[in-house]
Design a protein around this motif. Structure first.
Motif, PDB file in Angstrom:
ATOM      1  N   GLN A 127     -20.539 -25.165  -8.865  1.00  0.00           N
ATOM      2  CA  GLN A 127     -20.455 -26.376  -9.650  1.00  0.00           C
ATOM      3  C   GLN A 127     -19.029 -26.919  -9.730  1.00  0.00           C
ATOM      4  O   GLN A 127     -18.832 -28.051 -10.129  1.00  0.00           O
ATOM      5  CB  GLN A 127     -20.963 -26.111 -11.068  1.00  0.00           C
ATOM      6  CG  GLN A 127     -22.430 -25.803 -11.134  1.00  0.00           C
ATOM      7  CD  GLN A 127     -22.846 -25.407 -12.545  1.00  0.00           C
ATOM      8  OE1 GLN A 127     -22.037 -25.307 -13.439  1.00  0.00           O
ATOM      9  NE2 GLN A 127     -24.135 -25.184 -12.727  1.00  0.00           N
ATOM     10  N   ASN A 128     -18.043 -26.123  -9.420  1.00  0.00           N
ATOM     11  CA  ASN A 128     -16.655 -26.531  -9.562  1.00  0.00           C
ATOM     12  C   ASN A 128     -16.088 -26.964  -8.215  1.00  0.00           C
ATOM     13  O   ASN A 128     -15.769 -26.125  -7.383  1.00  0.00           O
ATOM     14  CB  ASN A 128     -15.818 -25.392 -10.148  1.00  0.00           C
ATOM     15  CG  ASN A 128     -16.225 -25.064 -11.569  1.00  0.00           C
ATOM     16  OD1 ASN A 128     -16.767 -25.906 -12.263  1.00  0.00           O
ATOM     17  ND2 ASN A 128     -15.980 -23.852 -11.978  1.00  0.00           N
TER      18      ASN A 128
ATOM     19  N   CYS B 265     -12.747 -34.590  -3.422  1.00  0.00           N
ATOM     20  CA  CYS B 265     -13.339 -33.506  -4.223  1.00  0.00           C
ATOM     21  C   CYS B 265     -14.631 -33.098  -3.532  1.00  0.00           C
ATOM     22  O   CYS B 265     -15.548 -33.905  -3.386  1.00  0.00           O
ATOM     23  CB  CYS B 265     -13.609 -33.959  -5.660  1.00  0.00           C
ATOM     24  SG  CYS B 265     -12.119 -34.104  -6.661  1.00  0.00           S
TER      25      CYS B 265
ATOM     26  N   CYS C  21     -10.550 -30.100  -5.422  1.00  0.00           N
ATOM     27  CA  CYS C  21      -9.984 -31.434  -5.223  1.00  0.00           C
ATOM     28  C   CYS C  21      -8.618 -31.315  -4.563  1.00  0.00           C
ATOM     29  O   CYS C  21      -7.788 -30.502  -4.983  1.00  0.00           O
ATOM     30  CB  CYS C  21      -9.865 -32.166  -6.555  1.00  0.00           C
ATOM     31  SG  CYS C  21     -11.473 -32.457  -7.342  1.00  0.00           S
TER      32      CYS C  21
ATOM     33  N   ASN D  61     -14.873 -30.583 -13.935  1.00  0.00           N
ATOM     34  CA  ASN D  61     -14.307 -31.931 -13.964  1.00  0.00           C
ATOM     35  C   ASN D  61     -12.812 -31.875 -13.666  1.00  0.00           C
ATOM     36  O   ASN D  61     -12.161 -30.844 -13.841  1.00  0.00           O
ATOM     37  CB  ASN D  61     -14.529 -32.575 -15.329  1.00  0.00           C
ATOM     38  CG  ASN D  61     -16.006 -32.724 -15.645  1.00  0.00           C
ATOM     39  OD1 ASN D  61     -16.810 -33.000 -14.776  1.00  0.00           O
ATOM     40  ND2 ASN D  61     -16.362 -32.512 -16.894  1.00  0.00           N
ATOM     41  N   HIS D  62     -12.276 -32.999 -13.214  1.00  0.00           N
ATOM     42  CA  HIS D  62     -10.847 -33.113 -12.937  1.00  0.00           C
ATOM     43  C   HIS D  62     -10.321 -34.395 -13.564  1.00  0.00           C
ATOM     44  O   HIS D  62     -11.074 -35.299 -13.904  1.00  0.00           O
ATOM     45  CB  HIS D  62     -10.581 -33.133 -11.427  1.00  0.00           C
ATOM     46  CG  HIS D  62     -10.703 -31.799 -10.794  1.00  0.00           C
ATOM     47  ND1 HIS D  62     -11.906 -31.207 -10.524  1.00  0.00           N
ATOM     48  CD2 HIS D  62      -9.747 -30.920 -10.393  1.00  0.00           C
ATOM     49  CE1 HIS D  62     -11.700 -30.028  -9.969  1.00  0.00           C
ATOM     50  NE2 HIS D  62     -10.402 -29.831  -9.880  1.00  0.00           N
TER      51      HIS D  62
ATOM     52  N   SER E  68     -10.792 -39.714 -15.620  1.00  0.00           N
ATOM     53  CA  SER E  68     -11.561 -38.496 -15.445  1.00  0.00           C
ATOM     54  C   SER E  68     -12.336 -38.588 -14.132  1.00  0.00           C
ATOM     55  O   SER E  68     -12.849 -39.654 -13.785  1.00  0.00           O
ATOM     56  CB  SER E  68     -12.525 -38.336 -16.617  1.00  0.00           C
ATOM     57  OG  SER E  68     -13.341 -37.211 -16.439  1.00  0.00           O
ATOM     58  N   TRP E  69     -12.403 -37.493 -13.411  1.00  0.00           N
ATOM     59  CA  TRP E  69     -13.171 -37.408 -12.173  1.00  0.00           C
ATOM     60  C   TRP E  69     -14.240 -36.345 -12.405  1.00  0.00           C
ATOM     61  O   TRP E  69     -13.957 -35.144 -12.387  1.00  0.00           O
ATOM     62  CB  TRP E  69     -12.260 -37.010 -11.013  1.00  0.00           C
ATOM     63  CG  TRP E  69     -12.886 -37.058  -9.654  1.00  0.00           C
ATOM     64  CD1 TRP E  69     -13.990 -36.386  -9.228  1.00  0.00           C
ATOM     65  CD2 TRP E  69     -12.427 -37.806  -8.530  1.00  0.00           C
ATOM     66  NE1 TRP E  69     -14.252 -36.669  -7.911  1.00  0.00           N
ATOM     67  CE2 TRP E  69     -13.298 -37.533  -7.453  1.00  0.00           C
ATOM     68  CE3 TRP E  69     -11.367 -38.673  -8.312  1.00  0.00           C
ATOM     69  CZ2 TRP E  69     -13.140 -38.079  -6.200  1.00  0.00           C
ATOM     70  CZ3 TRP E  69     -11.213 -39.214  -7.052  1.00  0.00           C
ATOM     71  CH2 TRP E  69     -12.089 -38.937  -6.012  1.00  0.00           C
ATOM     72  N   PRO E  70     -15.506 -36.753 -12.657  1.00  0.00           N
ATOM     73  CA  PRO E  70     -16.546 -35.763 -12.975  1.00  0.00           C
ATOM     74  C   PRO E  70     -16.877 -34.872 -11.777  1.00  0.00           C
ATOM     75  O   PRO E  70     -16.755 -35.286 -10.623  1.00  0.00           O
ATOM     76  CB  PRO E  70     -17.745 -36.621 -13.375  1.00  0.00           C
ATOM     77  CG  PRO E  70     -17.461 -37.986 -12.906  1.00  0.00           C
ATOM     78  CD  PRO E  70     -15.986 -38.117 -12.690  1.00  0.00           C
ATOM     79  N   ALA E  71     -17.301 -33.654 -12.072  1.00  0.00           N
ATOM     80  CA  ALA E  71     -17.646 -32.685 -11.032  1.00  0.00           C
ATOM     81  C   ALA E  71     -18.761 -33.203 -10.129  1.00  0.00           C
ATOM     82  O   ALA E  71     -18.850 -32.822  -8.965  1.00  0.00           O
ATOM     83  CB  ALA E  71     -18.050 -31.359 -11.669  1.00  0.00           C
ATOM     84  N   SER E  72     -19.605 -34.098 -10.649  1.00  0.00           N
ATOM     85  CA  SER E  72     -20.719 -34.622  -9.865  1.00  0.00           C
ATOM     86  C   SER E  72     -20.291 -35.694  -8.860  1.00  0.00           C
ATOM     87  O   SER E  72     -21.065 -36.067  -7.993  1.00  0.00           O
ATOM     88  CB  SER E  72     -21.773 -35.210 -10.800  1.00  0.00           C
ATOM     89  OG  SER E  72     -21.217 -36.273 -11.564  1.00  0.00           O
TER      90      SER E  72
END
Length: 144
Positions: free
Chosen positions: A20-21, A143, A24, A49-50, A107-111
């Motif tokens: 899930q991670n 990412c 990036c 998230n990043h 924010s850059w979501p993990a999805s």
């Protein structure tokens, strides 16, 4: 038997969390002719998230800029001697501060897995009123 189940469950859980991670990264793909662009990622929390930060320096404080995000590599030489290295998918005008710097972060979501090309143009006038265009390096932010 309980030790085997616990070990197996722990290994599966660790694998699922790692999947899930996203990782990036940034890399330069095309050399600019003026302003400096720095793109960084910082992990936020345990959900993958990043936080992306885009910093630009050495823009003309009296000018404006244009942040461009794209996905397709191009190599288009401009009359000013600079090259554009990305198509335009999304972006917006920017206003440098009195030192010619500008910063933006989100924010850059993990999805949101993917790869984007980022380049910033500086737009100003010379003393004769002619348009001057300078471009940063093109940074590929990904990412996966």
């Amino acid at each position: 038997m309980d030790l085997i189940r616990t070990t197996l469950f722990s290994a599966l859980l660790a694998g699922a969390l790692a999947a899930q991670n996203p990782t990036c990264t940034t890399v330069i793909d095309g050399v600019g002719c003026g302003p400096q662009l720095n793109v960084t990622f910082a992990p936020v929390g345990a959900a993958g998230n990043h936080f992306i930060t885009v910093d630009v320096a050495a823009l003309n404080p009296a000018g404006i800029g244009l942040m461009a995000w794209g996905t397709t590599p191009i190599n288009v030489p401009l009359a000013t001697g600079c090259n554009a290295y990305t198509d335009f998918l999304w972006g917006h005008f920017i206003n440098p501060n009195a030192n010619g710097a500008w910063s933006w972060s989100r924010s850059w979501p993990a999805s949101a897995l993917g790869t984007y090309r980022i380049q910033v143009a500086g737009l100003s006038q010379d003393l004769q009123g002619n348009l001057e265009i300078t471009l940063t390096d093109c940074v590929v932010a990904s990412c996966q």
